[in-house]
Design an enzyme around this catalytic site. Structure first.
Site, PDB file in Angstrom:
ATOM      1  N   SER A  63     -48.109  11.235  64.550  1.00  0.00           N
ATOM      2  CA  SER A  63     -48.812   9.950  64.392  1.00  0.00           C
ATOM      3  C   SER A  63     -48.074   8.829  65.125  1.00  0.00           C
ATOM      4  O   SER A  63     -48.701   7.912  65.672  1.00  0.00           O
ATOM      5  CB  SER A  63     -49.016   9.611  62.913  1.00  0.00           C
ATOM      6  OG  SER A  63     -47.818   9.195  62.315  1.00  0.00           O
ATOM      7  N   ASN A  64     -46.760   8.873  65.150  1.00  0.00           N
ATOM      8  CA  ASN A  64     -46.022   7.857  65.932  1.00  0.00           C
ATOM      9  C   ASN A  64     -46.283   8.035  67.425  1.00  0.00           C
ATOM     10  O   ASN A  64     -46.413   7.048  68.156  1.00  0.00           O
ATOM     11  CB  ASN A  64     -44.527   7.930  65.621  1.00  0.00           C
ATOM     12  CG  ASN A  64     -44.181   7.142  64.365  1.00  0.00           C
ATOM     13  OD1 ASN A  64     -44.254   5.917  64.364  1.00  0.00           O
ATOM     14  ND2 ASN A  64     -43.849   7.848  63.293  1.00  0.00           N
ATOM     15  N   ARG A 106     -28.484  30.846  69.626  1.00  0.00           N
ATOM     16  CA  ARG A 106     -27.828  30.433  70.877  1.00  0.00           C
ATOM     17  C   ARG A 106     -27.392  28.980  70.758  1.00  0.00           C
ATOM     18  O   ARG A 106     -27.887  28.244  69.907  1.00  0.00           O
ATOM     19  CB  ARG A 106     -28.806  30.617  72.037  1.00  0.00           C
ATOM     20  CG  ARG A 106     -28.997  32.119  72.322  1.00  0.00           C
ATOM     21  CD  ARG A 106     -30.297  32.417  72.993  1.00  0.00           C
ATOM     22  NE  ARG A 106     -30.403  31.836  74.322  1.00  0.00           N
ATOM     23  CZ  ARG A 106     -31.513  31.925  75.067  1.00  0.00           C
ATOM     24  NH1 ARG A 106     -32.571  32.545  74.607  1.00  0.00           N
ATOM     25  NH2 ARG A 106     -31.553  31.398  76.271  1.00  0.00           N
ATOM     26  N   ASN A 141     -35.376   6.451  68.923  1.00  0.00           N
ATOM     27  CA  ASN A 141     -35.849   7.273  67.801  1.00  0.00           C
ATOM     28  C   ASN A 141     -36.417   6.357  66.726  1.00  0.00           C
ATOM     29  O   ASN A 141     -36.015   5.204  66.600  1.00  0.00           O
ATOM     30  CB  ASN A 141     -34.665   8.059  67.213  1.00  0.00           C
ATOM     31  CG  ASN A 141     -35.061   8.910  66.013  1.00  0.00           C
ATOM     32  OD1 ASN A 141     -36.079   9.604  66.030  1.00  0.00           O
ATOM     33  ND2 ASN A 141     -34.271   8.854  64.951  1.00  0.00           N
ATOM     34  N   HIS A 164     -37.007   6.143  62.521  1.00  0.00           N
ATOM     35  CA  HIS A 164     -36.565   6.752  61.261  1.00  0.00           C
ATOM     36  C   HIS A 164     -37.181   5.985  60.099  1.00  0.00           C
ATOM     37  O   HIS A 164     -37.192   4.743  60.116  1.00  0.00           O
ATOM     38  CB  HIS A 164     -35.030   6.724  61.185  1.00  0.00           C
ATOM     39  CG  HIS A 164     -34.510   7.345  59.928  1.00  0.00           C
ATOM     40  ND1 HIS A 164     -34.558   8.707  59.713  1.00  0.00           N
ATOM     41  CD2 HIS A 164     -33.973   6.794  58.823  1.00  0.00           C
ATOM     42  CE1 HIS A 164     -34.067   8.961  58.508  1.00  0.00           C
ATOM     43  NE2 HIS A 164     -33.699   7.820  57.953  1.00  0.00           N
ATOM     44  N   ASP A 184     -27.637   7.877  69.611  1.00  0.00           N
ATOM     45  CA  ASP A 184     -26.270   8.217  70.005  1.00  0.00           C
ATOM     46  C   ASP A 184     -25.919   9.581  69.406  1.00  0.00           C
ATOM     47  O   ASP A 184     -26.805  10.283  68.902  1.00  0.00           O
ATOM     48  CB  ASP A 184     -25.275   7.104  69.645  1.00  0.00           C
ATOM     49  CG  ASP A 184     -25.046   6.966  68.151  1.00  0.00           C
ATOM     50  OD1 ASP A 184     -25.563   7.796  67.380  1.00  0.00           O
ATOM     51  OD2 ASP A 184     -24.336   6.016  67.753  1.00  0.00           O
ATOM     52  N   GLU A 214     -44.148   1.782  60.837  1.00  0.00           N
ATOM     53  CA  GLU A 214     -43.612   2.575  61.955  1.00  0.00           C
ATOM     54  C   GLU A 214     -44.512   2.416  63.169  1.00  0.00           C
ATOM     55  O   GLU A 214     -44.055   2.264  64.305  1.00  0.00           O
ATOM     56  CB  GLU A 214     -43.505   4.061  61.566  1.00  0.00           C
ATOM     57  CG  GLU A 214     -42.476   4.350  60.489  1.00  0.00           C
ATOM     58  CD  GLU A 214     -42.306   5.845  60.225  1.00  0.00           C
ATOM     59  OE1 GLU A 214     -42.273   6.631  61.185  1.00  0.00           O
ATOM     60  OE2 GLU A 214     -42.210   6.232  59.042  1.00  0.00           O
TER      61      GLU A 214
HETATM   62  C1  GAR Z   1     -42.036   9.796  60.703  1.00  0.00           C
HETATM   63  O1  GAR Z   1     -42.096   9.209  59.428  1.00  0.00           O
HETATM   64  C2  GAR Z   1     -40.680   9.558  61.340  1.00  0.00           C
HETATM   65  O2  GAR Z   1     -40.145   8.291  61.023  1.00  0.00           O
HETATM   66  C3  GAR Z   1     -39.865  10.664  60.720  1.00  0.00           C
HETATM   67  O3  GAR Z   1     -40.710  11.778  60.749  1.00  0.00           O
HETATM   68  C4  GAR Z   1     -42.067  11.325  60.620  1.00  0.00           C
HETATM   69  C5  GAR Z   1     -42.871  11.931  61.729  1.00  0.00           C
HETATM   70  O4  GAR Z   1     -44.233  11.625  61.574  1.00  0.00           O
HETATM   71  N1  GAR Z   1     -38.627  10.902  61.447  1.00  0.00           N
HETATM   72  C6  GAR Z   1     -37.468  11.186  60.869  1.00  0.00           C
HETATM   73  O5  GAR Z   1     -37.336  11.356  59.672  1.00  0.00           O
HETATM   74  C7  GAR Z   1     -36.270  11.277  61.808  1.00  0.00           C
HETATM   75  N2  GAR Z   1     -35.051  11.373  61.083  1.00  0.00           N
HETATM   76  P1  GAR Z   1     -45.211  11.675  62.800  1.00  0.00           P
HETATM   77  O6  GAR Z   1     -45.067  13.081  63.388  1.00  0.00           O
HETATM   78  O7  GAR Z   1     -46.578  11.466  62.198  1.00  0.00           O
HETATM   79  O8  GAR Z   1     -44.820  10.612  63.757  1.00  0.00           O
END
Ligand code: GAR
Length: 222
Positions: free
Chosen positions: A16-17, A68, A112, A114, A146, A179
């Site tokens: 979705s992001n 691997r 990224n 989060h 990082d 997000e």
């Molecule tokens: C999102 O909430 C993103 O912030 C999280 O995974 C989800 C992916 O949703 N990421 C993490 O937790 C990274 N540590 P999406 O596939 O619908 O974008």
């Protein structure tokens, strides 16, 4: 105006992001063009969504690299990105820890998202961690990547209240809405060349400040 940046998006799941980034690029709100979407899972629902935008996709199955060194998988992903002429990488629910080799290649060019207000609650299930901790304000963060997980310099954050009766699902949905706002925003600033990293801080050139002073929870009018 400078040319659109070629953007690669790495996903593992529903994407979705990724869709929020593709929509923003398609609408011209972000001066970038989607060059490639890579998944480490062949069954990621996000792959079909990327294809529906007409974006090239690739799968580098993590299963084929089991046992691997992590770097071998990352090198295969890197080759795909290079071949597509990718200049900026967005991790969008890419649930794989990256090797130092890969992180170094993309230093300053990889971001990224989060689902927590970092540095609180890195790792898996940021929303569940916030709820279990009893936090009254939760949110999400876009940051440069990082060598440590969910750790690099912060570009953008959005805060939401944790409401009485929230479940992990209701809180996650409230955060996800944000997000989808801050990821395109952060990518736009990066593509516009307006971000500078100074130590742990990210400076935004020509930042406009017109913000509410605070978010207080519980509601002071209670
Ligand atoms: C999102 O909430 C993103 O912030 C999280 O995974 C989800 C992916 O949703 N990421 C993490 O937790 C990274 N540590 P999406 O596939 O619908 O974008």
């Amino acid at each position: 105006m400078s040319a659109a940046k070629r953007v690669g998006i790495l996903i593992s799941g529903r994407g979705s992001n990724m869709v929020s980034l593709l929509e923003a690029m398609r609408a011209g709100e972000v001066p970038g063009e989607a060059a490639l979407v890579v998944s480490d899972r062949p069954d990621a629902p996000g792959l079909a969504k990327a294809a529906s935008f007409g974006v090239a996709t690739a799968v580098v199955p993590r299963r084929e690299y089991r046992g691997r060194p992590r770097e071998e998988h990352d090198r295969a992903v890197h080759e795909r990105l290079e071949a597509a002429g990718v200049e900026i990488v967005c991790l969008a629910g890419y649930m794989r820890i990256l090797s130092p080799w890969f992180v170094e290649r993309w230093q300053g060019r990889m971001i990224n998202i989060h689902p927590a207000l970092l540095p609180s609650f890195p790792g898996l299930h940021g929303q569940r961690q916030a709820l279990e901790h009893g936090a009254r304000i939760a949110g999400c963060t876009v940051h440069f990547v990082d060598a440590e997980v969910d750790h690099g310099p912060i570009i953008a954050q959005a805060a939401v209240p944790v409401l009485p009766g929230d479940t992990e699902e209701t809180l996650a949905a409230r955060i996800l809405e944000q997000e989808h706002r801050i990821y395109p925003l952060a990518l736009r600033l990066l593509c516009q060349g307006r971000l500078t990293i100074e130590g742990r801080r990210v400076l935004v050139r020509d930042e406009q400040i017109d913000l509410p002073r605070s978010l207080v929870v519980p509601d002071p009018s209670s």
